[in-house]
Design a protein around this motif. Structure first.
Motif, short mmCIF file in Angstrom:
data_model
loop_
_atom_site.label_atom_id
_atom_site.label_comp_id
_atom_site.label_asym_id
_atom_site.label_seq_id
_atom_site.Cartn_x
_atom_site.Cartn_y
_atom_site.Cartn_z
N GLY A 182 0.79 -1.23 0.00
CA GLY A 182 0.00 0.00 0.00
C GLY A 182 0.82 1.27 0.00
O GLY A 182 0.25 2.37 0.03
N LYS A 183 2.15 1.16 -0.08
CA LYS A 183 3.01 2.34 -0.05
C LYS A 183 3.20 2.90 -1.46
O LYS A 183 3.02 2.20 -2.46
CB LYS A 183 4.38 1.98 0.55
N ASN A 184 3.60 4.17 -1.53
CA ASN A 184 3.88 4.84 -2.81
C ASN A 184 5.28 4.45 -3.29
O ASN A 184 6.28 4.77 -2.63
CB ASN A 184 3.81 6.35 -2.66
N ILE A 185 5.35 3.79 -4.43
CA ILE A 185 6.63 3.32 -4.98
C ILE A 185 6.98 4.14 -6.22
O ILE A 185 6.15 4.31 -7.12
CB ILE A 185 6.55 1.82 -5.31
N CYS A 186 8.21 4.65 -6.26
CA CYS A 186 8.67 5.51 -7.34
C CYS A 186 10.00 4.99 -7.87
O CYS A 186 10.55 4.02 -7.35
CB CYS A 186 8.84 6.95 -6.84
N SER A 187 10.53 5.66 -8.90
CA SER A 187 11.84 5.30 -9.43
C SER A 187 12.59 6.55 -9.84
O SER A 187 11.99 7.58 -10.16
CB SER A 187 11.71 4.34 -10.62
N PHE A 188 13.91 6.43 -9.81
CA PHE A 188 14.81 7.53 -10.21
C PHE A 188 15.91 6.86 -11.01
O PHE A 188 16.70 6.08 -10.47
CB PHE A 188 15.37 8.21 -8.97
N ILE A 189 15.95 7.14 -12.33
CA ILE A 189 16.80 6.33 -13.21
C ILE A 189 17.73 7.17 -14.07
O ILE A 189 17.42 8.30 -14.44
CB ILE A 189 15.94 5.42 -14.12
#
Length: 423
Positions: A182-189
């Motif tokens: 349920g957590k907010n998952i992001c990416s930095f690529i």
């Protein structure tokens, strides 16, 4: 009549003798020795030369130098036992690519006529740039990169679980074994093919694990100011950020995040880390926030057979080597290339065509716990390791990382399918 039968029998014996001599000559060669080993560029009958294309200068040299040292130590060990098949010594021919795809191609062309194969090409974009040349030249190379595209490429000899598998396993672990549901998952690529490899794993994990990637930010290699991207991730209320970077850029990103008070669960793809980060002013922040997903086990873990052997060989051939997991990856490449060369010698052919055939007949290579076993063979049938080790930052450990979960293998990673690169 008896005389005729006697002559027929004598003739049969003579013919049988001639046939036997011919068979013996074919199997043993002239003078009763071994069959001659078919050779090609890079093999002079006694020494096998292997190419290394890696950044020996510039910001990514922090990966290239220890990686190449790992190559060298493994082949020093092989040479101490007589060489490939106990008789052919290995020599490395190194060229500095500076992590530049055009320069990698230039250096490839410089030495391709002098080597049997390339035991290292560092970087996803440099490997992609060189791959059309490898195909044209019928040359085999081992990428120091874990893109899933390499699995189905006949001219490549990859090792390890691909970047996509790393992302899938790490995010599965975060969601199902930690507190990530349920957590907010992001990416930095990183804004290139290397970054996209990690992102494709994140996207696959999202589809299979039932979450949405809330935000994706990009940076270019060497960016000194990533404040804007970090602030956007912060505004998106990212609870976890999957980071695809190399160590210099990762340090810039984590330093910026710490200054801004942004402290998500960072999950770094394997090349994001270098042990100096664990001894830097960022150490406390990284201990609280950061995991790294990679291969194998901690440096010095003698419960893993491959690690015990690695340490013994470092002590013998490079006692000044600091603990370094890029070194370990270079060592893995040495294991795989040695297996390929041994197979080629067994088949009697060290030419480029011979190595291509040997790669199709190689079978499964074990890395004794330093990585999962890799099933080689025809490219369309290859099956890499689907396991990843999740590390947490621990400055007390030899390369600043302690094992959180050794060789984690998710169902989602097992189901990931591999495709060829679109050249």
């Amino acid at each position: 009549m008896k005389r005729v039968l006697w002559l027929v029998a004598l003739l049969a014996l003579v013919l049988a003798g001639c046939g036997g001599a011919a068979d013996e000559g074919e199997s043993e060669g002239e003078g009763g020795g071994e069959a001659e080993l078919q050779s090609g560029p890079g093999f002079d009958g006694t020494t096998i030369k292997l190419g290394v294309l890696t950044p020996l200068s510039g910001p990514v040299a922090v990966i290239g130098q220890p990686l190449t040292a790992g190559n060298q130590v493994y082949f020093d060990y092989v040479n101490s036992r007589g060489g490939i098949a106990g008789k052919y010594k290995v020599e490395l021919v190194q060229e500095d690519t500076q992590y530049s795809p055009p320069r990698t191609v230039q250096q490839y062309n410089k030495i391709k006529g002098d080597v049997v194969a390339f035991t290292q090409i560092l970087g996803t974009a440099p490997t992609l740039a060189t791959l059309p040349q490898l195909v044209q030249d019928n040359m085999i190379a081992a990428p120091a990169s874990l893109d899933a595209f390499w699995v189905r490429e006949p001219n490549l000899l990859p090792v390890g679980g691909p970047y996509q598998v790393q992302a899938i396993n790490a995010l599965d672990y975060y969601i199902n074994e930690a507190d990530g549901k349920g957590k907010n998952i992001c990416s930095f690529i990183q804004d290139d093919a290397y970054g996209e490899a990690g992102q494709s794993g994140v996207d696959y994990a999202a589809e299979n694990l039932g979450f949405e990637v809330v935000d994706t930010q990009k940076f270019k290699v060497g960016d000194k100011d990533v404040t804007g991207q970090v602030q956007r991730l912060q505004r998106s209320k990212c609870d976890a950020v999957f980071l695809v970077a190399t160590p210099t850029d990762a340090g810039t990103i984590w330093g910026t995040a710490a200054k801004l008070g942004f402290a998500p669960r960072w999950i770094g793809q394997s090349p994001s880390w270098i042990d100096e980060l664990g001894a830097s002013p960022l150490a406390e922040y990284l201990q609280q926030t950061t995991w790294i997903v990679a291969e194998g086990t901690e440096w010095g873990d003698d419960s893993v057979p491959g690690s015990k052997d690695l340490l013994a060989r470092v002590k013998e051939f490079k006692p000044d080597q600091d603990p370094d997991y890029y070194f370990s990856f270079g060592y893995l490449q040495g294991i795989a290339m040695t297996a390929l060369l041994e197979k080629a010698v067994e088949l009697g052919d060290l030419s480029r065509e011979g190595l291509m055939k040997a790669s199709e007949e190689l079978g499964t290579v074990s890395f004794d716990g330093l990585s999962g076993d890799y099933q080689y063979g025809p490219a369309e049938q290859r099956n890499p390791s689907r396991m990843s080790t999740i590390y947490e930052v621990d400055p007390e450990k030899p390369f600043g990382l302690g094992t959180l979960e050794y060789q984690y293998e998710s169902d989602a990673a097992k189901s990931f399918e591999f495709e060829k690169a679109d050249l």
